[in-house]
Design an enzyme around this catalytic site. Structure first.
Site, PDB file in Angstrom:
ATOM      1  N   SER A 269      43.081  37.650  59.099  1.00 50.79           N
ATOM      2  CA  SER A 269      43.869  37.557  57.868  1.00 50.79           C
ATOM      3  C   SER A 269      44.514  36.184  57.800  1.00 50.79           C
ATOM      4  CB  SER A 269      44.955  38.630  57.852  1.00 50.79           C
ATOM      5  OG  SER A 269      45.871  38.427  56.795  1.00 50.79           O
TER       6      SER A 269
ATOM      7  N   TYR B 194      52.074  42.544  61.866  1.00 50.60           N
ATOM      8  CA  TYR B 194      50.728  42.318  61.365  1.00 50.60           C
ATOM      9  C   TYR B 194      50.293  40.873  61.632  1.00 50.60           C
ATOM     10  CZ  TYR B 194      46.801  42.379  58.038  1.00 50.60           C
ATOM     11  OH  TYR B 194      45.564  42.292  57.450  1.00 50.60           O
TER      12      TYR B 194
END
Length: 330
Positions: free
Chosen positions: A177, A190
């Protein structure tokens, strides 16, 4: 010095120049017109294929003539993905696997080898996220995020990398990501998990080069927000659900990156620029730039859960069909 040594020395700068040109072409021209490898007949193991980007990647791969093996804790969703992929005549196998469990991954890998031998392509896609400021995050969800988003990559690699090394062929794809490239407000766990996955991928690639296993390829994918359940209204503040990338577009671009053996894919290309200047700008200035570019609306509205945000019904945000490659506000 023998002729072979002279040729080898001459090839060093030639290869260096080619790699630079190739990287610039991917970053600036999105890899257009670059040669692609044939995926027909390849066994592809994909984790997290029950929905969202994982499902879209399965459907994109199904058009390439591969044999798909889907691992997901959501067996019903994975079976639905398999049903959709089989309409192209693709062979698809589904196995329920809890990617948060090392023992479950080891058992599934053992079964995989017994049934399918070794995978040709591994796509580590399974991931979870919680959008909250750090002080609000639940401990068990932080641990789950690290287990699924990072540790699962370790256990999958432990199971299958030795076979890839023996054959000196194969391809490991990490769906990371943009949050792993720089810290993201409200997504500390995350970001940490995705940053770790990127670093693991880089380390494995370096080890393969040290071992002389150039046939094992690696692709790391760093997208911004994609319109999936992870970016539903319950997981993102309203300011950040305005512009999301189309998951079909992103999946097709990832498959092309695999076909072209692209080392790093960032979507949108703006992130290549942010990576380049990260080591140049002073840290405080760089972080202020990130806030101004990516989180200004979040800063102004202070819209995360627990900070004056009014939750609204869970739904996948609408995708602008003309906005498949635009990112705003991670």
């Amino acid at each position: 010095m023998v002729l072979a040594d002279v040729i080898a020395l001459a090839m060093v700068p030639i290869n260096l120049v080619w790699e630079v040109i190739r990287a610039v072409w991917f970053n600036v021209f999105d890899g257009r017109f670059m040669p692609v490898k044939d995926l027909r007949g390849k066994k592809v193991l994909l984790t997290g294929g029950a929905m969202g980007l994982g499902r879209e990647m399965c459907l994109a791969l199904a058009t390439k003539g591969v044999e798909l093996i889907i691992w997901d804790i959501d067996e019903k969703g994975a079976e639905e993905t398999a049903r959709m992929a089989r309409t192209n005549g693709t062979r698809v196998h589904v196995r329920r696997v809890d990617l948060a469990s090392r023992t479950d991954i080891e058992a599934a890998a053992k079964e995989f080898k017994e049934k399918h031998a070794e995978p040709d392509i591994i796509i580590n896609n399974a991931g979870i996220a919680q959008q909250k400021y750090f002080a609000e995050k639940k401990d068990h969800l932080i641990e789950a995020t690290i287990r699924v988003n990072l540790l699962a990559h370790f256990w999958v690699a432990k199971a299958f990398l030795p076979g890839l090394l023996r054959r000196d062929s194969g391809h490991i794809v990490c769906i990371a990501s943009a949050a792993g490239l720089f810290g993201c407000s409200g997504m500390s766990d995350y970001s940490a998990s995705k940053s770790g996955a990127i670093s693991l991928q880089e380390a494995l690639e370096v080890e393969c080069k040290v071992l002389g296993k150039e046939g094992v390829r690696f692709t790391t994918v760093c997208p911004g927000y994609v319109a999936t359940r992870l970016t539903s209204a319950d997981n993102l503040p309203a300011a950040q659900t305005k512009e999301l990338m189309n998951p079909t577009f992103v999946a097709q671009r990832i498959v092309r990156a695999v076909e072209q053996e692209q080392g790093l894919l960032c979507l949108p290309a703006t992130f290549y620029f942010l990576i380049a200047i990260k080591g140049v700008l002073p840290r405080s200035l760089y972080q202020r730039l990130l806030v101004a570019l990516l989180w200004k609306e979040q800063q102004e509205e202070n819209t995360l859960y627990g900070y004056n945000r009014t939750p609204h019904p869970s739904q996948t945000p609408p995708v602008n069909p003309l906005n498949n490659n635009v990112f705003k506000g991670e």
